[in-house]
Each structure stands twice: as C-alpha cells, then as structure tokens.
Design an enzyme around this catalytic site. Structure first.
Site, PDB file in Angstrom:
ATOM      1  N   ARG A   1       6.687  -0.774 -11.479  1.00 31.63           N
ATOM      2  CA  ARG A   1       8.042  -1.348 -11.405  1.00 31.63           C
ATOM      3  C   ARG A   1       8.022  -2.839 -11.754  1.00 31.63           C
ATOM      4  O   ARG A   1       9.044  -3.407 -12.114  1.00 31.63           O
ATOM      5  CB  ARG A   1       8.568  -1.119  -9.976  1.00 31.63           C
ATOM      6  CG  ARG A   1      10.044  -1.162  -9.841  1.00 31.63           C
ATOM      7  CD  ARG A   1      10.500  -0.537  -8.551  1.00 31.63           C
ATOM      8  NE  ARG A   1      10.342  -1.406  -7.407  1.00 31.63           N
ATOM      9  CZ  ARG A   1      10.818  -1.132  -6.188  1.00 31.63           C
ATOM     10  NH1 ARG A   1      11.465   0.004  -5.982  1.00 31.63           N
ATOM     11  NH2 ARG A   1      10.649  -1.945  -5.192  1.00 31.63           N
TER      12      ARG A   1
ATOM     13  N   PRO B   1      -3.223  -5.882  -5.903  1.00 31.85           N
ATOM     14  CA  PRO B   1      -2.760  -4.713  -5.145  1.00 31.85           C
ATOM     15  C   PRO B   1      -3.143  -4.845  -3.674  1.00 31.85           C
ATOM     16  O   PRO B   1      -3.972  -5.680  -3.322  1.00 31.85           O
ATOM     17  CB  PRO B   1      -3.525  -3.552  -5.796  1.00 31.85           C
ATOM     18  CG  PRO B   1      -4.774  -4.177  -6.339  1.00 31.85           C
ATOM     19  CD  PRO B   1      -4.430  -5.609  -6.691  1.00 31.85           C
TER      20      PRO B   1
ATOM     21  N   ARG C   1      10.278  11.102   3.545  1.00 28.24           N
ATOM     22  CA  ARG C   1       9.614  10.721   2.305  1.00 28.24           C
ATOM     23  C   ARG C   1       8.528   9.713   2.655  1.00 28.24           C
ATOM     24  O   ARG C   1       8.752   8.778   3.418  1.00 28.24           O
ATOM     25  CB  ARG C   1      10.649  10.093   1.369  1.00 28.24           C
ATOM     26  CG  ARG C   1      10.079   9.611   0.061  1.00 28.24           C
ATOM     27  CD  ARG C   1      11.215   9.166  -0.849  1.00 28.24           C
ATOM     28  NE  ARG C   1      10.705   8.638  -2.097  1.00 28.24           N
ATOM     29  CZ  ARG C   1      11.011   7.439  -2.577  1.00 28.24           C
ATOM     30  NH1 ARG C   1      11.841   6.656  -1.918  1.00 28.24           N
ATOM     31  NH2 ARG C   1      10.513   7.036  -3.724  1.00 28.24           N
TER      32      ARG C   1
ATOM     33  N   TRP D   1       0.820  -1.228   0.000  1.00 26.67           N
ATOM     34  CA  TRP D   1       0.000   0.000   0.000  1.00 26.67           C
ATOM     35  C   TRP D   1       0.849   1.271   0.000  1.00 26.67           C
ATOM     36  O   TRP D   1       0.340   2.348  -0.247  1.00 26.67           O
ATOM     37  CB  TRP D   1      -0.935   0.029   1.231  1.00 26.67           C
ATOM     38  CG  TRP D   1      -0.192  -0.217   2.524  1.00 26.67           C
ATOM     39  CD1 TRP D   1      -0.077  -1.414   3.166  1.00 26.67           C
ATOM     40  CD2 TRP D   1       0.561   0.723   3.287  1.00 26.67           C
ATOM     41  NE1 TRP D   1       0.716  -1.275   4.286  1.00 26.67           N
ATOM     42  CE2 TRP D   1       1.116   0.030   4.397  1.00 26.67           C
ATOM     43  CE3 TRP D   1       0.826   2.092   3.168  1.00 26.67           C
ATOM     44  CZ2 TRP D   1       1.919   0.647   5.356  1.00 26.67           C
ATOM     45  CZ3 TRP D   1       1.634   2.709   4.122  1.00 26.67           C
ATOM     46  CH2 TRP D   1       2.162   1.990   5.201  1.00 26.67           C
ATOM     47  N   ASN D   2       2.148   1.185   0.330  1.00 26.67           N
ATOM     48  CA  ASN D   2       2.861   2.438   0.611  1.00 26.67           C
ATOM     49  C   ASN D   2       3.228   3.241  -0.636  1.00 26.67           C
ATOM     50  O   ASN D   2       3.277   4.458  -0.592  1.00 26.67           O
ATOM     51  CB  ASN D   2       4.082   2.195   1.519  1.00 26.67           C
ATOM     52  CG  ASN D   2       5.115   1.295   0.908  1.00 26.67           C
ATOM     53  OD1 ASN D   2       4.842   0.561  -0.032  1.00 26.67           O
ATOM     54  ND2 ASN D   2       6.326   1.347   1.441  1.00 26.67           N
TER      55      ASN D   2
ATOM     56  N   GLY E   1       6.678  -6.333  -0.301  1.00 23.40           N
ATOM     57  CA  GLY E   1       5.942  -6.245   0.960  1.00 23.40           C
ATOM     58  C   GLY E   1       6.859  -6.611   2.111  1.00 23.40           C
ATOM     59  O   GLY E   1       8.077  -6.501   2.008  1.00 23.40           O
ATOM     60  N   SER E   2       6.262  -7.091   3.187  1.00 23.00           N
ATOM     61  CA  SER E   2       7.052  -7.350   4.394  1.00 23.00           C
ATOM     62  C   SER E   2       7.857  -8.641   4.266  1.00 23.00           C
ATOM     63  O   SER E   2       7.490  -9.551   3.524  1.00 23.00           O
ATOM     64  CB  SER E   2       6.111  -7.448   5.590  1.00 23.00           C
ATOM     65  OG  SER E   2       5.224  -8.524   5.399  1.00 23.00           O
TER      66      SER E   2
ATOM     67  N   GLU F   1      11.000  -8.085  -2.974  1.00 22.66           N
ATOM     68  CA  GLU F   1      11.403  -6.748  -2.491  1.00 22.66           C
ATOM     69  C   GLU F   1      10.795  -6.614  -1.102  1.00 22.66           C
ATOM     70  O   GLU F   1       9.593  -6.356  -0.969  1.00 22.66           O
ATOM     71  CB  GLU F   1      10.872  -5.663  -3.428  1.00 22.66           C
ATOM     72  CG  GLU F   1      11.478  -5.692  -4.823  1.00 22.66           C
ATOM     73  CD  GLU F   1      12.940  -5.275  -4.858  1.00 22.66           C
ATOM     74  OE1 GLU F   1      13.424  -4.705  -3.860  1.00 22.66           O
ATOM     75  OE2 GLU F   1      13.597  -5.534  -5.879  1.00 22.66           O
TER      76      GLU F   1
END
Ligand code: NAP
Length: 487
Positions: A169, A185, A288, A160-161, A238-239, A260
């Site tokens: 990407r 998503p 940011r 979500w960020n 994500g995490s 990632e």
C-alpha cells in the site's frame, strides 16, 4: 498447497538487509529471531540493522532518486504489474510464509496476498495517470504550468498485522510516483517483506530504489534517518503512540507525513437492520485477522429492541469458530501475535467483567504453547470499561445496548480515534444522516469490510493523516510544482 513445505518457504527468503540492490549482512554481524506465534518456536534469524546500516540504506535511496524519477511512468507501472503477477502466481507459498510468522489462518493469509497484490495492479494503472495543468492567469497576460513530481526519497515503516499489504500500500504509490524508499518492516514479521523485496527486484526494480532494513532497534535506526533531512517523506502505519512520536521527529526537518494509526471502530446496529447481514458483518469486522486489525469493530452498540437477539446469534457464530495453528485445516481463530497481546486482552476482559459485563462465550485465555485467546462475546458492557476506549486487538466483541439515534452517534463518536465506523440500518435516510454524523474517515454501511485498494483508506482525529489507495493514494508521494510563464 502440494510441494510447499514450511521449512522450504522460510529457507527461500533472503535474511539479510537489502541495500543498493544487494543482500548484505548488518555491519555488526548481529541477527535476531523470528518466531511462530502459534508455537513460540524460532523460525529463523534475520539481520539486525544498526544506525549505520540505516544510513547506508538512505545513501542508496538518495543516490538512486534522480535516475529513478526520470524513468518513464509506463516503465514504472510495468514493474508493478510484473510484481503483481508474481505475487498472484506465488500466492500459496507466500500465504504459508505469512501464516508462519504472523499466525493468521492460511485462507486469510492468501486473501491478504491478493489484497496486497491488488495495490500493485492499481498503482501500475495510476503511474501513467499523473496529471498536471495549463491555465491562463486571471490578468490574461501570464500562463500557469502545473506539474507533479516525486516527493523524493521516502521512509516507510510498517506493522506486523498485515505484513504484506501494509507494505504494498506504500511501495505501490511510491514506485508509481517515482520515489525511492527505505522500508522498515515490523521486527515480528519481516519475512513477508523480505520475500516481496526479491519479487520486486526480479520484476526489474532498479538498484537502490527499494532498500530494506530489518532491526530490533526501530527507534535507534529510524530516528537518525528522519532527522537527517535528505528523506523528504515518512509514511507510517502503526500505533497512535508511535505515530505521535514520529510526527515530532518529522517536524525538525519538515518532512511530509502519511500516518495510518490506531482505531476504535464502533459497530452500530439499529433495530430496523437486516439482522442476518448485521451478524455476518459483525463476524467480518470483528474476526478478520483474529481481531488484530486497525479496522476491527472494537465496540458494538445495538439498539435495545434487537440487542438480545443480535447477542445470541453473534455468540452462536463466535463459539463455533475452530481455534488452532493457522496452518491447520479449517482453523479460523489463530494465535495472537505474542504474550503481551494475550495479557492485554485478558486484562481488558477482566476490567469489563469487574465493572459488570457478562461473558456469553470465551472470556479466558487458553494455555500454551502459542499465544491463544478464544472468540469472546461480552454483553451489558458499561461505557466506562477500558475496552470502550482502548484498542482490544483481539477476538473480543463487547456489546452495549442503546435506545435512541442520538445516543448511538454520541457513543460512537466518544473516542479520540476516527478510522472507521460500521452502521447497519435498512432506513436510507437514517443511513445517510448517521453516516454524515459519524466522525470517521471510512464508514461500513451495511457491510463489515471497507478495505479496497481502489478506495481512499485512512482516518480522522488521532487515527491519522492522509489516505492510502484510491485515486488520491499517489498524491501522498507527489509534490505540485507551478511554473509561472511570462508570455
Ligand atoms: P507499533 O508498535 O506502532 O509498530 C509499528 C511499526 O513501527 C513497527 O515496524 C515498529 O517496529 C515501528 N516502531 C516502533 N517504535 C518505533 C520508533 N520509536 N521509531 C520508529 N519506528 C518504530 O504498532 P504495531 O503494534 O506493530 O501495530 C499495531 C498498530 O497499528 C495498531 O494500533 C493498529 O491499529 C495500527 N494499524 C493501523 C493501520 C491503519 O491503516 N490505520 C493498519 C494496520 C495497523 P518494531 O516492530 O520493531 O516494534
């Protein structure tokens, strides 16, 4: 911004699943709410896919794969280029949509639309540069032909960020390489992806190439698709906790993976650094995306000679930042994504202060509505504080002084993560020496932002596998085939 209304941008987005080139409801007819994190109000409902919708999306991706792989690279590139133009043309309304669902200030959201679009421009150019080879075998009698082909249907999962950029990407290189996709998503921010889907369809992406499933049941929908075996690749952002679980699922059918994952970036300032640049870099690396970035500076290590001055200047800058709804003029600190995020930041700060850290500014949550936490600076943070080892994902800068170069490197590397490290020094030899010793996929050397579509983004250790962007980004979606030629 004239003429663009909040209701208008939300109304304009498709709220259904996108499967085989058509907008369709979830088979169950279910929907879920999307909220504005700055007010807690419901913006709209989107389709809530179940496992059978996911399988329909995978069927569509598999059916489209062979024809899509045969489309000329130039044509694939031109679709991306048209989508790039449309993203830039519609930047303001897409930024507003993103701010509404995610909370980041409008200027940052507009920056993300540009960043996201740049992945399409970059991969439009990469689509026509997929290379191969021809070589003489060592014994001189045979020949090797080396060609590269799309991996096949892919599964893409985004957080979500950065609701738009984390999508482009992955979609950019997948389109450039000739892979079809099922994308899921994040449930908290599906609208940016749904808007992007229509843009890609309008840009000429053939039916079935991109399929989108929004769902509240991420695991229930995605696990059967991973275990199905027809998709040949999973690309996840994500995490680390979820990434680990997905790697296990991918092992069953040996899917290729790009991961990632989370970060715990150290921000190291030596006493020979240009302090103005270090403070400016710190503001960027920390603030940011309201601190909700995998690249966010999570731990500040500042050499003792400048620690007090650095802390004072950073505090001055942090306490001047206006907080509020991201749509309001001049706001820099928007809301965090949800109540759980505010609770986590509150707990981490309390743990640090209980262990002896001092609060220089901020340090306690702000009453609702919305999920706000103010820009915070902590100093004298002990190394056993939880926020030295956990992702804060909020606007908190914990500062710990250090004495020697070895100590700084040791502290910086003392984490299972290795996404990015920031380093500020004016000594060239030290800059290179320390850059080489830092265990991270990326180094911000005298700068607070590393993200660039033309550079390889990714981490080492438990921050991930593979790279996105740069000249290697497309490799993640290509298989190498070697043809042994008998002359
Ligand atoms: P998350 O909870 O891991 O979720 C990421 C995505 O995975 C979401 O779409 C989520 O769906 C989905 N998901 C959750 N559980 C799943 C499961 N069991 N099976 C399949 N999908 C599942 O992470 P997040 O909180 O959204 O994002 C923040 C994390 O992402 C941070 O750790 C951050 O560092 C990392 N991140 C890394 C990068 C990078 O490039 N390295 C970039 C950005 C963010 P739901 O939304 O439905 O839960």
């Amino acid at each position: 911004m004239s003429g663009i209304t909040e209701n208008g941008v939300v109304d304009a987005v498709g709220k259904e699943l996108f499967i085989g080139g058509k907008w369709v409801s979830a088979r169950s007819g279910k929907t879920f709410d999307v909220q504005d994190p700055s007010t807690g109000e419901v913006l709209c409902q989107v389709a809530d896919a179940g496992p059978e919708d996911g399988l329909a999306a995978l069927d569509a991706a598999c059916a489209a794969q062979a024809d899509w792989a045969a489309v000329a690279p130039r044509e694939r590139g031109e679709i991306l280029r048209r989508a790039y133009d449309k993203l830039i043309e519609r930047r303001d309304e897409l930024a507003l949509l993103m701010t509404l669902e995610m909370g980041k200030p409008l200027a940052e959201a507009a920056g993300e639309i540009t960043y996201a679009a740049e992945f399409f421009r970059w991969f439009a150019e990469e689509a026509v540069r997929i290379d191969g080879g021809y070589a003489v075998a060592p014994n001189g009698s045979g020949r090797f032909l080396i060609t590269r082909q799309p991996v096949g249907p892919t599964l893409l999962i985004t957080p979500w960020n950065f609701p738009m950029a984390m999508g482009t990407r992955k979609i950019g290189p997948a389109v450039a390489a000739g892979c079809t996709m099922v994308i899921k998503p994040a449930a908290q921010t599906p609208l940016s992806m749904l808007a992007l889907t229509q843009i890609l369809a309008d840009a000429g992406l053939p039916e079935g190439v991109l399929n989108v499933v929004t769902t509240k049941d991420a695991g229930g929908v995605m696990e059967p698709l991973i275990r199905d075996g027809r998709a040949r690749k999973l690309s996840f952002t994500g995490s680390t906790a979820v990434g680990r679980k997905l790697l296990e699922q991918c092992a069953e059918k040996v899917l290729r993976t790009s991961m990632e994952l989370g970060g715990n970036a150290p921000f190291v300032v030596f006493d020979d650094a240009d302090l103005d640049a270090a403070v400016e870099g710190a503001m960027q690396a920390k603030m940011r995306n309201i601190g909700e970035a995998c690249t966010a500076a999570n731990r500040f290590y500042v050499q003792r000679g400048v620690a007090e001055e650095f802390s004072r200047r950073l505090t001055e800058r942090m306490q001047a930042l206006p907080m509020g709804r991201g749509t309001d003029e001049g706001v820099v600190v928007g809301p965090l994504i949800d109540e759980a995020a505010v609770k986590k930041v509150t707990e981490l700060v309390k743990d640090a202060t209980d262990k002896g850290a001092r609060v220089l500014t901020g340090g306690s949550r702000v009453d609702g509505p919305g999920h706000f936490y103010p820009a915070t600076v902590l100093t004298d943070v002990p190394v056993d504080a939880r926020l030295a080892s956990e992702e804060i994902f909020g606007p908190v800068a914990p500062i710990t002084p250090f004495d020697t170069e070895d100590e700084a490197v040791e502290k910086a590397n003392d984490t299972e993560y290795g996404l990015v490290s920031y380093l500020f020094t004016s000594d060239l030899k030290r800059a290179l020496r320390v850059s080489e010793r830092l265990e991270a996929g990326m180094i911000g050397l005298n700068q607070g932002i590393v993200s660039n579509p033309a550079a390889p983004f990714g981490g080492v250790k438990q921050s991930g596998l593979g790279r996105e962007g740069g000249t290697v980004g497309i490799d993640e979606f290509l298989e190498t085939k070697y043809i042994a030629v008998n002359l």
